[in-house]
Design a protein around this motif. Sequence first.
Motif, PDB file in Angstrom:
ATOM      1  N   VAL A 108      38.624  42.248  44.389  1.00  0.00           N
ATOM      2  CA  VAL A 108      37.777  41.444  43.501  1.00  0.00           C
ATOM      3  C   VAL A 108      36.413  42.126  43.434  1.00  0.00           C
ATOM      4  CG1 VAL A 108      36.728  39.192  43.084  1.00  0.00           C
ATOM      5  CG2 VAL A 108      38.993  39.336  44.143  1.00  0.00           C
ATOM      6  N   ARG A 133      36.738  35.400  45.602  1.00  0.00           N
ATOM      7  CA  ARG A 133      37.023  36.023  46.909  1.00  0.00           C
ATOM      8  C   ARG A 133      37.460  34.989  47.943  1.00  0.00           C
ATOM      9  NH1 ARG A 133      35.093  41.031  48.654  1.00  0.00           N
ATOM     10  NH2 ARG A 133      34.232  40.075  50.525  1.00  0.00           N
ATOM     11  N   LYS A 135      40.468  40.497  49.190  1.00  0.00           N
ATOM     12  CA  LYS A 135      39.070  40.414  48.784  1.00  0.00           C
ATOM     13  C   LYS A 135      38.550  41.737  48.237  1.00  0.00           C
ATOM     14  CE  LYS A 135      38.156  36.846  52.247  1.00  0.00           C
ATOM     15  NZ  LYS A 135      38.491  35.743  51.339  1.00  0.00           N
ATOM     16  N   GLU A 190      32.087  35.224  44.321  1.00  0.00           N
ATOM     17  CA  GLU A 190      32.269  34.636  45.647  1.00  0.00           C
ATOM     18  C   GLU A 190      33.373  33.584  45.637  1.00  0.00           C
ATOM     19  OE1 GLU A 190      28.330  33.339  46.579  1.00  0.00           O
ATOM     20  OE2 GLU A 190      27.658  35.368  47.163  1.00  0.00           O
TER      21      GLU A 190
END
Length: 415
Positions: free
Chosen positions: A198, A189, A195, A186
Motif C-alpha cells: 500500500v 494499511r 502493508k 493509514e
Amino acid sequence: MSIRRKTLVVLKGYPRLSETFIAQELLGLERAGFDLTLISMRKPTDKKRHPIHDEIKARVVYLPEYLHDEPLRVLRAFFAGWSKPGFKPLLKRFWADLRRDLTRNRFRRLGQALVLAHEWPDAGEWLHAHFIHTPASVTAYASIMTGVPWTCSAHAKDIWTSPDWELTEKLAEARWSVTCTRSGFEHMRELTDRKEQVHLSYHGLDLARFGHFTTTRSSRTGSDPADPVQILSVGRAVEKKGYDILLHALASLPATLNWRFIHIGGGDQLAKLKPLAQELGIGDRITWKGALAQEEVLEHYRSADIFALACRIAADGDRDGLPNVLVEASSQNLVCISTDISGVPELLTDGENGFVVPPEDPQSLANALAIAIREPELRHRLGNAAERRVREHFDHNSSIRQLTHLFETEWQKTQ
C-alpha cells in the motif's frame, strides 16, 4: 530496459469534468510511454470536456452500464465464459460477495466483468482499477476470469464507503494499491497484512497547465459596495462538499461587508441550495455558474480574492481526500479556506498558508471569511505561501515517476 505492458484501466466513468486528476494521471502515463486502453463502466454525462481529455490518445471501451440495456452482449459473454477455467472460481467468489452484499449492483459488476473478459480489448496484459469500490470489483472479477494480474488506485469515497471486509480482500489480491491522502493510506494499511504493498501517492498538479499567476491581486476589503470581495468555490453540489454550511456562513457575515460568491460545478443539491440562498437572504449575491471547462475555471481562480470549500463527512461516510481544486487554487496564490477533513491539512496549515476550520461549523467558517475579506495583505501572504507549497511538493510528475516505478517493478516480477 523498461517494460511496458498493454494496460486496461477500469474507470467508473470517462470522461468526467469532476475527475481531472484521473485524466491528468492517464496523460502523464501515456507521455511516460504506457500503452493504455480505457474501460469505462458508464458513458459520459457531462456536456463539456476538459482539453486534457482530447490530448489522451487511449481508446475508450464502454461496458454495458445496465445489463438489461445490452442483453445480447452480456449473454454472449456469459456463454463464452461458461467453459473457461476461470468461470467456476469467479462464480464462487461472486456468491461469497453476494451473500454479504445482496444488491443489483453486485450482479451488474459480474456482468460487466464477464463482458470485459470475453471481449478483452487490445490484448490487455495488465489490469488497473481507478477507485477501489465498484471499478475494483469489476477488475478483480475480470482478473479471476482471465488470470491477468491487477493493481489499484484508491481515492476517497471509494475507501470510506466500502465495507472493511471488501477492502481487506481486494488489498490482498491487488499486486499493489496507491491512495492520495495519508488518512486513506493509514486506513488501508490497517486492513491488510501486506502493508508494504500500500503506497501513498499525491496526485499533484500539472504545473505546466497552472503556470504562476504574476498579476497583482486586488486589495479589496469589502468596504466598497461597488467593488465587493470575490469569493469562489469549485465543486459538485453534494453533501460532502458542505455547501449548505458555506451558505449559512456567508449569511452570518456582518452586513457591512460587501462580497459576491461564485459557485462552479453541477450536482444534485443545486436544486436545494439555490432556494436555501434565497431563504437566507443572500441569493442576489450569488452566481451559480454550473460546470465549466478547466481553462474557464483557471480564469476564475485568477479573478477571485478568496477560495472556500467546507468539506465534511457525509452521513454515509463519504468524504473528500485532498480536493484537487484546493491544490489548483493554491497554485494561483489564491488564499483558501477549508476544513480539517481527510487530506486538507496535508496541504493547508491554518495561519501559515491558508485558513483551516472545523467542519460543520458555520460560525468558525464565517469568522475566517471575515478576516480574509478585511485583510488583503494577509490574503496575499497566505496565498503566496500556499503556492510555494504546491510548487515544491505537489508536482504531478513526482506521482507519475512513482507509479511508473511501481508498475515496472511488478511487471519485472511477472516476466
